[in-house]
Design a protein around this motif. Structure first.
Motif, PDB file in Angstrom:
ATOM      1  N   GLY A  20      27.021 -11.508  24.824  1.00 60.81           N
ATOM      2  CA  GLY A  20      26.252 -12.537  24.145  1.00 60.81           C
ATOM      3  C   GLY A  20      25.866 -13.696  25.029  1.00 60.81           C
ATOM      4  N   CYS A  21      26.849 -14.241  25.767  1.00 56.11           N
ATOM      5  CA  CYS A  21      26.574 -15.470  26.530  1.00 56.11           C
ATOM      6  C   CYS A  21      26.620 -15.283  28.042  1.00 56.11           C
ATOM      7  CB  CYS A  21      27.561 -16.572  26.127  1.00 56.11           C
ATOM      8  SG  CYS A  21      29.273 -16.288  26.640  1.00 56.11           S
ATOM      9  N   GLY A  22      27.239 -14.220  28.520  1.00 59.46           N
ATOM     10  CA  GLY A  22      27.279 -13.970  29.959  1.00 59.46           C
ATOM     11  C   GLY A  22      28.483 -14.557  30.677  1.00 59.46           C
ATOM     12  N   ARG A  23      29.365 -15.247  29.935  1.00 61.68           N
ATOM     13  CA  ARG A  23      30.543 -15.836  30.594  1.00 61.68           C
ATOM     14  C   ARG A  23      31.658 -14.806  30.746  1.00 61.68           C
ATOM     15  NH1 ARG A  23      31.921 -20.818  26.838  1.00 61.68           N
ATOM     16  NH2 ARG A  23      31.364 -19.242  25.283  1.00 61.68           N
ATOM     17  N   THR A  24      32.556 -15.071  31.685  1.00 58.51           N
ATOM     18  CA  THR A  24      33.749 -14.255  31.838  1.00 58.51           C
ATOM     19  C   THR A  24      34.788 -14.708  30.817  1.00 58.51           C
ATOM     20  OG1 THR A  24      34.824 -15.747  33.400  1.00 58.51           O
ATOM     21  CG2 THR A  24      33.368 -14.041  34.336  1.00 58.51           C
ATOM     22  N   TYR A  34      36.669 -27.650  31.276  1.00 54.48           N
ATOM     23  CA  TYR A  34      35.731 -27.866  32.373  1.00 54.48           C
ATOM     24  C   TYR A  34      35.001 -29.199  32.197  1.00 54.48           C
ATOM     25  CZ  TYR A  34      36.033 -22.871  33.659  1.00 54.48           C
ATOM     26  OH  TYR A  34      36.456 -21.640  34.056  1.00 54.48           O
ATOM     27  N   SER A  35      34.599 -29.774  33.304  1.00 61.26           N
ATOM     28  CA  SER A  35      33.765 -30.982  33.263  1.00 61.26           C
ATOM     29  C   SER A  35      32.348 -30.587  32.845  1.00 61.26           C
ATOM     30  CB  SER A  35      33.725 -31.648  34.646  1.00 61.26           C
ATOM     31  OG  SER A  35      33.013 -30.822  35.555  1.00 61.26           O
ATOM     32  N   ASP A  36      31.554 -31.569  32.427  1.00 59.52           N
ATOM     33  CA  ASP A  36      30.155 -31.299  32.082  1.00 59.52           C
ATOM     34  C   ASP A  36      29.415 -30.686  33.269  1.00 59.52           C
ATOM     35  OD1 ASP A  36      30.479 -32.273  29.511  1.00 59.52           O
ATOM     36  OD2 ASP A  36      29.668 -34.255  29.982  1.00 59.52           O
ATOM     37  N   THR A  37      29.713 -31.161  34.454  1.00 60.85           N
ATOM     38  CA  THR A  37      29.074 -30.638  35.669  1.00 60.85           C
ATOM     39  C   THR A  37      29.405 -29.165  35.868  1.00 60.85           C
ATOM     40  OG1 THR A  37      29.147 -32.812  36.699  1.00 60.85           O
ATOM     41  CG2 THR A  37      28.867 -30.937  38.171  1.00 60.85           C
ATOM     42  N   GLU A  38      30.663 -28.802  35.694  1.00 59.93           N
ATOM     43  CA  GLU A  38      31.080 -27.409  35.868  1.00 59.93           C
ATOM     44  C   GLU A  38      30.448 -26.525  34.788  1.00 59.93           C
ATOM     45  OE1 GLU A  38      33.044 -24.121  37.688  1.00 59.93           O
ATOM     46  OE2 GLU A  38      32.332 -26.061  38.347  1.00 59.93           O
ATOM     47  N   ARG A  39      30.418 -26.993  33.559  1.00 61.71           N
ATOM     48  CA  ARG A  39      29.790 -26.209  32.485  1.00 61.71           C
ATOM     49  C   ARG A  39      28.297 -25.996  32.778  1.00 61.71           C
ATOM     50  NH1 ARG A  39      33.493 -29.120  29.159  1.00 61.71           N
ATOM     51  NH2 ARG A  39      31.958 -30.774  28.806  1.00 61.71           N
ATOM     52  N   ARG A  40      27.607 -27.036  33.242  1.00 53.75           N
ATOM     53  CA  ARG A  40      26.182 -26.886  33.588  1.00 53.75           C
ATOM     54  C   ARG A  40      25.997 -25.881  34.727  1.00 53.75           C
ATOM     55  NH1 ARG A  40      25.951 -32.405  32.340  1.00 53.75           N
ATOM     56  NH2 ARG A  40      26.373 -33.011  34.483  1.00 53.75           N
ATOM     57  N   ARG A  41      26.881 -25.949  35.730  1.00 52.08           N
ATOM     58  CA  ARG A  41      26.782 -25.009  36.863  1.00 52.08           C
ATOM     59  C   ARG A  41      26.925 -23.567  36.369  1.00 52.08           C
ATOM     60  NH1 ARG A  41      29.474 -21.761  39.809  1.00 52.08           N
ATOM     61  NH2 ARG A  41      31.460 -22.146  38.819  1.00 52.08           N
ATOM     62  N   ILE A  42      27.885 -23.326  35.497  1.00 52.13           N
ATOM     63  CA  ILE A  42      28.082 -21.975  34.967  1.00 52.13           C
ATOM     64  C   ILE A  42      26.877 -21.559  34.130  1.00 52.13           C
ATOM     65  CG2 ILE A  42      29.473 -20.581  33.383  1.00 52.13           C
ATOM     66  CD1 ILE A  42      31.915 -22.302  34.367  1.00 52.13           C
ATOM     67  N   GLU A  44      23.867 -22.359  34.425  1.00 53.93           N
ATOM     68  CA  GLU A  44      22.733 -22.007  35.288  1.00 53.93           C
ATOM     69  C   GLU A  44      22.828 -20.572  35.793  1.00 53.93           C
ATOM     70  OE1 GLU A  44      22.573 -24.976  38.344  1.00 53.93           O
ATOM     71  OE2 GLU A  44      21.913 -26.538  36.955  1.00 53.93           O
ATOM     72  N   LEU A  45      24.032 -20.028  35.876  1.00 55.57           N
ATOM     73  CA  LEU A  45      24.247 -18.664  36.345  1.00 55.57           C
ATOM     74  C   LEU A  45      24.017 -17.612  35.266  1.00 55.57           C
ATOM     75  CD1 LEU A  45      27.638 -19.228  38.239  1.00 55.57           C
ATOM     76  CD2 LEU A  45      25.353 -19.107  39.253  1.00 55.57           C
ATOM     77  N   LEU A  46      24.115 -18.015  34.012  1.00 54.65           N
ATOM     78  CA  LEU A  46      24.138 -17.055  32.914  1.00 54.65           C
ATOM     79  C   LEU A  46      22.873 -16.214  32.764  1.00 54.65           C
ATOM     80  CD1 LEU A  46      26.093 -19.126  30.254  1.00 54.65           C
ATOM     81  CD2 LEU A  46      26.976 -17.523  31.973  1.00 54.65           C
ATOM     82  N   PRO A  47      21.666 -16.759  32.874  1.00 53.67           N
ATOM     83  CA  PRO A  47      20.479 -15.893  32.733  1.00 53.67           C
ATOM     84  C   PRO A  47      20.468 -14.734  33.737  1.00 53.67           C
ATOM     85  CG  PRO A  47      19.843 -18.196  32.567  1.00 53.67           C
ATOM     86  CD  PRO A  47      21.287 -18.175  33.008  1.00 53.67           C
ATOM     87  N   ALA A  48      20.844 -15.000  34.967  1.00 54.84           N
ATOM     88  CA  ALA A  48      20.866 -13.929  35.976  1.00 54.84           C
ATOM     89  C   ALA A  48      21.958 -12.913  35.666  1.00 54.84           C
ATOM     90  CB  ALA A  48      21.065 -14.518  37.367  1.00 54.84           C
ATOM     91  N   ARG A  49      23.097 -13.395  35.197  1.00 56.18           N
ATOM     92  CA  ARG A  49      24.182 -12.479  34.824  1.00 56.18           C
ATOM     93  C   ARG A  49      23.743 -11.553  33.700  1.00 56.18           C
ATOM     94  NH1 ARG A  49      29.681 -16.085  34.215  1.00 56.18           N
ATOM     95  NH2 ARG A  49      29.899 -16.700  36.395  1.00 56.18           N
ATOM     96  N   LEU A  50      23.153 -12.125  32.667  1.00 58.90           N
ATOM     97  CA  LEU A  50      22.725 -11.319  31.528  1.00 58.90           C
ATOM     98  C   LEU A  50      21.630 -10.336  31.932  1.00 58.90           C
ATOM     99  CD1 LEU A  50      22.816 -14.045  28.756  1.00 58.90           C
ATOM    100  CD2 LEU A  50      24.351 -12.074  28.978  1.00 58.90           C
ATOM    101  N   ALA A  51      20.707 -10.760  32.779  1.00 60.14           N
ATOM    102  CA  ALA A  51      19.651  -9.858  33.255  1.00 60.14           C
ATOM    103  C   ALA A  51      20.252  -8.725  34.081  1.00 60.14           C
ATOM    104  CB  ALA A  51      18.623 -10.630  34.069  1.00 60.14           C
ATOM    105  N   GLY A  52      21.209  -9.059  34.935  1.00 60.43           N
ATOM    106  CA  GLY A  52      21.871  -8.032  35.743  1.00 60.43           C
ATOM    107  C   GLY A  52      22.664  -7.069  34.887  1.00 60.43           C
ATOM    108  N   ALA A  53      23.319  -7.579  33.855  1.00 61.73           N
ATOM    109  CA  ALA A  53      24.091  -6.727  32.955  1.00 61.73           C
ATOM    110  C   ALA A  53      23.171  -5.781  32.191  1.00 61.73           C
ATOM    111  CB  ALA A  53      24.913  -7.576  31.993  1.00 61.73           C
TER     112      ALA A  53
END
Length: 72
Positions: A20-24, A34-42, A44-53
């Motif tokens: 659903g969301c692409g997170r581990t 997580y800090s707001d910065t860390e959540r934003r960084r993750i 940003e990775l999710l669309p590519a993860r979901l596309a790769g999956a």
């Protein structure tokens, strides 16, 4: 707190990402710490993860079917 969760929680064994969301599982469990910065960084990775999956899933279906998928 912003979250990518869409309430479609299912871990894909081939990738280790939520379908659903692409997170581990680690990211999901630690999300609130997580800090707001860390959540934003993750996030940003999710669309590519979901596309790769999705690509991996389609590839696996093709190989299991013995060729390209055909409409029913």
């Amino acid at each position: 707190m912003q979250t990518p969760c869409i309430h479609l929680c299912s871990l894909e064994p081939s990738t280790g990402f939520c379908a659903g969301c692409g997170r581990t599982l680690q990211e999901i469990g630690s999300w609130t710490s997580y800090s707001d910065t860390e959540r934003r960084r993750i996030m940003e990775l999710l669309p590519a993860r979901l596309a790769g999956a999705a690509t991996l899933s389609n590839h696996m279906k093709t190989n299991l079917a013995g060729g390209p998928e055909r409409p029913l």
